[in-house]
Design a protein around this motif. Structure first.
Motif, PDB file in Angstrom:
ATOM      1  N   ASN A  80     -27.950  49.044   5.072  1.00  0.00           N
ATOM      2  CA  ASN A  80     -29.037  48.706   5.979  1.00  0.00           C
ATOM      3  C   ASN A  80     -29.760  47.475   5.192  1.00  0.00           C
ATOM      4  O   ASN A  80     -30.268  47.500   4.100  1.00  0.00           O
ATOM      5  N   TYR A 126     -32.885  45.137   4.789  1.00  0.00           N
ATOM      6  CA  TYR A 126     -34.573  45.139   4.968  1.00  0.00           C
ATOM      7  C   TYR A 126     -34.971  43.741   4.610  1.00  0.00           C
ATOM      8  O   TYR A 126     -34.618  43.516   3.428  1.00  0.00           O
ATOM      9  N   ARG A 150     -40.356  48.209   2.498  1.00  0.00           N
ATOM     10  CA  ARG A 150     -39.408  47.541   3.406  1.00  0.00           C
ATOM     11  C   ARG A 150     -40.091  47.452   4.790  1.00  0.00           C
ATOM     12  O   ARG A 150     -40.921  48.264   5.137  1.00  0.00           O
ATOM     13  N   LEU A 167     -39.938  47.692   8.840  1.00  0.00           N
ATOM     14  CA  LEU A 167     -39.174  48.579   9.664  1.00  0.00           C
ATOM     15  C   LEU A 167     -38.999  47.960  10.926  1.00  0.00           C
ATOM     16  O   LEU A 167     -40.121  47.183  11.452  1.00  0.00           O
ATOM     17  N   PRO A 168     -37.981  47.972  11.702  1.00  0.00           N
ATOM     18  CA  PRO A 168     -36.781  48.704  11.532  1.00  0.00           C
ATOM     19  C   PRO A 168     -36.043  47.747  10.635  1.00  0.00           C
ATOM     20  O   PRO A 168     -36.233  46.595  10.303  1.00  0.00           O
ATOM     21  N   ALA A 169     -34.605  48.357  10.314  1.00  0.00           N
ATOM     22  CA  ALA A 169     -33.877  47.390   9.377  1.00  0.00           C
ATOM     23  C   ALA A 169     -33.369  46.226  10.340  1.00  0.00           C
ATOM     24  O   ALA A 169     -33.309  46.206  11.544  1.00  0.00           O
ATOM     25  N   SER A 171     -27.953  46.896  10.509  1.00  0.00           N
ATOM     26  CA  SER A 171     -27.349  48.038   9.869  1.00  0.00           C
ATOM     27  C   SER A 171     -25.647  48.213  10.232  1.00  0.00           C
ATOM     28  O   SER A 171     -25.314  47.921  11.325  1.00  0.00           O
ATOM     29  N   TYR A 217     -35.118  40.312   0.368  1.00  0.00           N
ATOM     30  CA  TYR A 217     -34.349  41.116   1.216  1.00  0.00           C
ATOM     31  C   TYR A 217     -33.745  42.197   0.358  1.00  0.00           C
ATOM     32  O   TYR A 217     -33.457  42.063  -0.947  1.00  0.00           O
ATOM     33  N   ASP A 276     -30.149  48.711   1.250  1.00  0.00           N
ATOM     34  CA  ASP A 276     -29.910  50.140   0.995  1.00  0.00           C
ATOM     35  C   ASP A 276     -28.650  50.691   1.568  1.00  0.00           C
ATOM     36  O   ASP A 276     -28.451  50.374   2.657  1.00  0.00           O
ATOM     37  N   ARG A 335     -44.182  57.446   6.419  1.00  0.00           N
ATOM     38  CA  ARG A 335     -43.890  56.570   7.635  1.00  0.00           C
ATOM     39  C   ARG A 335     -44.470  57.523   8.846  1.00  0.00           C
ATOM     40  O   ARG A 335     -44.678  58.669   8.508  1.00  0.00           O
TER      41      ARG A 335
END
Length: 537
Positions: free
Chosen positions: A87, A89, A97, A99-101, A104, A136, A139, A317
């Motif tokens: 992922n 980010y 990070r 969100l969202p990625a 992916s 960046y 993950d 989150r």
């Protein structure tokens, strides 16, 4: 440390042409400067990011150029972790990070990953020797594992135990230091830790090697020990976007931390109210939880109870959660206790249930009298449940003497009103039972020891209670077909004796009658006098 071709070329050229070492033309031509270039800056021409995930590849290349096979736990993803995902980010100014990625992709069978069309996905590729326009992180998660890397270029972004350990700085109080970090500094740390094939070894090298420890301190403003309390990396989280009242759904979160001694804590909250401290929880929305909510989960170091320790770094989150209003507001059953009253004040007993279970579907209750239409104004629903399994409330009748039907309505948190009420009948009458003692009367002759009392009574009001100067002092006598008769023994002593009869009807109204008589149990005294004879001639 590897050297990019512009830097290498510049070094060779400056060795041959030292007088031109700082000519602006060369700066523009070779993307470097006298003060030292950034050999790991992005070239700005590539449109992909790629690398190899060492822990997920059976053969790991070491800094020495040698290769060795690692433990079976690090087999390729097709064998050990087919669900491994990379992922991408961007980091915000706080080092968190965003969100969202941005993208992916699955990790390939050989342990490599590639993000394509990165510019179209919003990745800002910076030019050589410029400060980062964005930072960046990649993950890689899956199979209860997590690895990471703060990016330094677009290619050869290999992810190792060492790069992951360094990236854990984004889960500390020093996370802002990762934003805009020099790629050269990062690459230096990555290269020094590359030979380490597990987290304990990487941390040992980072914390015990003075040069590495000092380098980490200068880069991030803290000693490597801060990594021990770094917040765990999220591997997987399951939160539904929609739920139904009364239906159960599993909420779960899987997060990993490099330190095996790290004790994880969790906190699940709905609209700011905690309801669980477990990594997974079977959540059932109550019957009155419909509407839009915010579900928040936090994870970090445990405070010893399973909750997070707020004094240590933790992650959080929040998710929007819509709960369907499938269980309608339903008022509890109730009754008037007693159902017959002789005044306007009525006691209503609500069946609230164990732990207020019969009150779960609503927020408030309202009453109407002899009117089967619910109040439209939410302000009318002022009755709430507070006691279990029953709760008594007082209500004042609005109508006159007679029967009244009481309606109980419910309203839920969204303002929806129950379509069907529960009801209770109340009978209101203030008439007094008519009772009369016909015999004896106050003019009756004195009684010696007992007296028979008789008269009329209210046939609908039940038995009559007698009290007064009798033995025993009280007695219960039946009212039979509107009349009564009973013989009483009078109390000791002569004189006035009062006997009282009371009769109570079903509404609680009392009728009374009494009589006062005289008792004279003492016989009269007769005295004979002797008279001397009187003789005369």
């Amino acid at each position: 440390m590897r050297t990019s071709w512009p830097n290498k070329f510049y070094k060779e050229l400056s060795g041959r042409l030292p007088a031109l070492a700082c000519v602006p033309y060369l700066l523009a031509l070779f993307f470097t400067a006298c003060s030292g270039g950034d050999p790991y800056a992005w070239t700005g021409t590539q449109n992909s990011i790629s690398g190899m995930v060492a822990p997920l590849n059976p053969v790991v290349s070491l800094a020495s150029g040698m290769s060795r096979r690692v433990s079976s736990a690090s087999l390729g993803p097709n064998a050990a972790c087919p669900t491994a995902t990379a992922n991408l980010y961007a980091l915000n100014p706080a080092g968190e990070r965003i969100l969202p990625a941005m993208q992916s992709v699955p990790v390939k069978a050989d342990g490599t990953y590639t993000f394509t069309n990165i510019r179209r996905n919003g990745v800002i590729v910076r030019k050589v020797n410029q400060l980062p326009e964005a930072t960046y992180v990649v993950d890689v998660v899956g199979c209860n594992t997590g690895y990471a890397r703060i990016l330094t270029a677009t290619d050869k972004q290999d992810i190792t135990w060492g790069s992951t350990l360094v990236t854990y700085v984004t889960g500390t109080a020093n996370s802002t230091s990762a934003v805009g970090m020099s790629p050269a500094k990062l690459e230096s740390l990555y290269a020094a830790l590359q030979p380490q094939a597990d987290f304990p070894s990487a941390y040992s090298a980072l914390s015990t090697n003075p040069a590495l420890s000092n380098q980490f301190q200068q880069s991030f403003g803290a000693a490597p020990v801060v990594l021990e309390d770094a917040s765990p990396m999220l591997v997987e989280i399951n939160v539904p976007a929609k739920m139904r009242e009364g239906d159960t759904a599993l909420l779960s979160l899987n997060a990993v931390q490099w330190n095996a001694a790290y004790a994880r804590g969790y906190r699940w909250e709905l609209d700011g109210v905690p309801f669980s401290h477990a990594s997974s929880y079977s959540y059932t929305p109550s019957a009155n939880s419909q509407g839009s909510h915010t579900l928040t989960v936090s994870w970090g170091y445990s405070d010893g109870t399973g909750d997070i320790d707020p004094l240590k770094p933790y992650r959080q989150r929040s998710f929007p959660l819509v709960i369907e209003d499938n269980l309608k507001a339903t008022p509890p059953t109730f009754a008037a206790v007693p159902p017959y009253v002789n005044s306007t004040l009525v006691n209503l007993r609500l069946n609230t249930g164990a732990a207020l279970s019969q009150c779960a579907s609503f927020s408030g209750l309202a009453i109407t009298e002899d009117y089967p239409i619910a109040p439209a104004n939410p302000a009318a629903y002022t009755i709430t449940c507070s006691q279990s399994p029953t709760q008594d409330i007082s209500y004042a009748l609005q109508g006159a003497v007679g029967d009244h039907l009481i309606y109980l309505w419910a309203i839920d948190a969204s303002g929806n009103i129950s379509g069907t009420p529960t009801t209770a009948l109340v009978r209101y009458d203030n008439a007094v039972p008519t009772i009369n003692i016909a015999s004896p009367t106050a003019l009756s002759a004195p009684f010696q020891s007992s007296v028979t009392v008789s008269g009329t009574c209210d046939a609908l009001s039940g038995d009559i209670t007698f009290t007064g100067d009798t033995t025993p002092a009280a007695a219960l006598v039946a009212c039979s077909a509107g009349s009564f008769s009973h013989t009483f023994n009078l109390s000791a002593g002569d004189g006035s004796k009062t006997i009282t009869a009371t009769q109570t009807n079903i509404y609680g109204t009392v009728g009374t009658a009494s009589v006062t008589i005289t008792k004279d149990a003492t016989p009269p005294t007769v005295t004979l006098a002797t008279i001397a004879p009187n003789f005369t001639n």
